[in-house]
Design an enzyme around this catalytic site. Structure first.
Site, PDB file in Angstrom:
ATOM      1  CE  LYS A 121      -3.425   2.312   2.833  1.00  0.00           C
ATOM      2  NZ  LYS A 121      -4.384   2.173   3.923  1.00  0.00           N
ATOM      3  CE  LYS A 157      -5.485   2.052  -0.387  1.00  0.00           C
ATOM      4  NZ  LYS A 157      -5.721   2.122   1.003  1.00  0.00           N
TER       5      LYS A 157
HETATM    6  C1  PBG Z   1      -8.012   2.917   5.313  1.00  0.00           C
HETATM    7  C2  PBG Z   1      -8.122   2.820   3.829  1.00  0.00           C
HETATM    8  C3  PBG Z   1      -7.843   3.803   2.872  1.00  0.00           C
HETATM    9  C4  PBG Z   1      -8.175   3.257   1.632  1.00  0.00           C
HETATM   10  C5  PBG Z   1      -8.594   1.952   1.851  1.00  0.00           C
HETATM   11  N1  PBG Z   1      -8.554   1.697   3.212  1.00  0.00           N
HETATM   12  C6  PBG Z   1      -7.385   5.207   3.049  1.00  0.00           C
HETATM   13  C7  PBG Z   1      -6.011   5.463   3.477  1.00  0.00           C
HETATM   14  O1  PBG Z   1      -5.216   4.566   3.717  1.00  0.00           O
HETATM   15  O2  PBG Z   1      -5.702   6.641   3.613  1.00  0.00           O
HETATM   16  C8  PBG Z   1      -8.085   3.979   0.310  1.00  0.00           C
HETATM   17  C9  PBG Z   1      -9.094   3.587  -0.714  1.00  0.00           C
HETATM   18  C10 PBG Z   1      -9.355   4.613  -1.790  1.00  0.00           C
HETATM   19  O3  PBG Z   1      -8.705   5.667  -1.895  1.00  0.00           O
HETATM   20  O4  PBG Z   1     -10.277   4.352  -2.564  1.00  0.00           O
HETATM   21  N2  PBG Z   1      -6.736   2.735   5.809  1.00  0.00           N
HETATM   22 ZN    ZN Z   2      -6.443   3.478   7.921  1.00  0.00          ZN
END
Ligand code: PBG
Ligand code: ZN
Length: 340
Positions: free
Chosen positions: A210, A263
């Site tokens: 991520k 992601k």
């Molecule tokens: C929570 C989470 C996020 C996303 C998925 N789970 C936000 C982040 O990490 O700031 C992002 C998903 C998206 O932007 O569509 N941790």
């Molecule tokens: Zn989070």
């Protein structure tokens, strides 16, 4: 061995479960390495704690924050069109709900647990995932529990996150998906699932790779989870960190992840390919995040390309790179487009 319990788990949606309706599309698109089908798609849902809510999110075109009371009528037509899977995000709106320990995350009367129970009852054919994180529920909006100096307390965070994952699993979710990136959370969740005797029926999908960046903005509007100070750079990967991503994927597999997620998706196709390579027999999921979705909408609106054409092009690139599961806000559109 945390992987030992994986055997009898209900399989996640994958390319191998192409349904009849979609198979003529895969034939028509057989020039592609992997064709898009509805069975690969996971649709993100934002569930609030006001039962009647149905709020459009301006930065996420066409997407809503939904109250529990709206959920069945919202999902009915989508399930009818072939929706297979959703991922749930809780959006606590009531004042006073957020605190330093994210106490509301596993509230049995909170939106996620109520939604899990309701969807299981009303749509038994749906495969339900739950995002597991604390940022929607902490007063500061960070993905863990903080020390007094504002840094993350890893031990407390992992302990809390794994409790929340177990609570969702006990409520009947098919798949828990920790998105926090705290070190050691996959092992901790897996061990608690085993301890509770539910590891064999709970898929553990790790947001392994991520990346930090500016593509999560619309999501944070939808989920109300923007950090009140600082950023997530100390626990999410830097955009150039290919080696770090590979190490995170290997670590999560060794800790017992059943699905590896990358992601964002479109800007990280090399990482998806790495995940497929490293993951061997594990399915690879890719999250086409809120900023990617919003960019495609903005480009289409500006006349740069057609919405449908670019949505397909982006999905096909993600599949080509090696993902077999796509989390995307385009899911409702794809259900229509794949039908034709
Ligand atoms: C929570 C989470 C996020 C996303 C998925 N789970 C936000 C982040 O990490 O700031 C992002 C998903 C998206 O932007 O569509 N941790
Ligand atoms: Zn989070």
């Amino acid at each position: 061995n945390p992987n030992a319990a994986a055997a009898s788990r209900r399989p996640p949606p994958t390319v191998s479960s192409i349904d009849d309706r979609a198979s003529h599309i895969s034939r028509a698109r057989s020039y592609a390495s992997t064709a898009a089908t509805s069975s690969m798609l996971i649709y993100p849902l934002f569930i609030t704690d006001n039962d009647d809510d149905m709020n459009l999110v301006p930065s996420l075109p066409g997407q809503h924050q939904l109250g529990i009371g709206r959920l069945v009528s919202f999902l009915e037509p989508l399930v009818h069109k072939g929706l297979r899977s959703v991922i749930l995000f809780g959006v606590p709106m009531k004042p006073g709900t957020k605190d330093a320990l994210a106490s509301a995350a596993d509230d049995p009367e909170g939106p996620v647990i109520r939604a899990i129970r309701l969807i299981r009852r009303r749509f038994p054919q749906l495969y339900i995932c739950a995002d597991v994180c604390l940022c929607e529920y902490t007063s500061h909006g960070h993905c863990g529990i903080l020390r007094d100096d504002g840094s993350l307390n890893n031990e407390l965070s992992v302990d809390r996150i794994s409790d929340v994952a177990v609570a969702y699993a006990k409520a009947g979710v098919h798949c828990v998906a920790p998105s926090d990136m705290n070190d050691g959370r996959i092992r901790s969740i897996k061990l608690k699932l085993i301890e509770e005797g539910i590891a064999h029926k709970t898929t553990l999908m790790s947001y392994s790779a991520k990346f930090s960046g500016c593509l999560y903005g619309p999501f944070r509007d939808a989920a109300g989870s923007a950090p009140s100070f600082g950023d997530r750079k100390c626990y999410q990967l830097p955009p150039g960190g290919r080696g770090l991503a590979r190490r995170a994927i290997i670590r999560d597999m060794s800790e017992g992840a059943d699905i590896i997620m990358v992601k964002p998706a479109g800007q990280y196709l090399d990482i998806i390919s790495d995940a497929k390579d490293l993951g061997k027999d594990l399915p690879v999921a890719a999250y086409q995040v809120s900023g990617e979705y919003a960019m495609i909408h903005a480009g289409a609106k500006a006349g740069v390309f057609g919405l449908k054409e670019m949505a397909f092009e982006s999905a096909e690139a993600i599949l080509r790179a090696g993902a077999t599961i796509i989390v995307t806000y385009f899911t409702p559109e794809f259900l229509d487009w794949l039908d034709n």
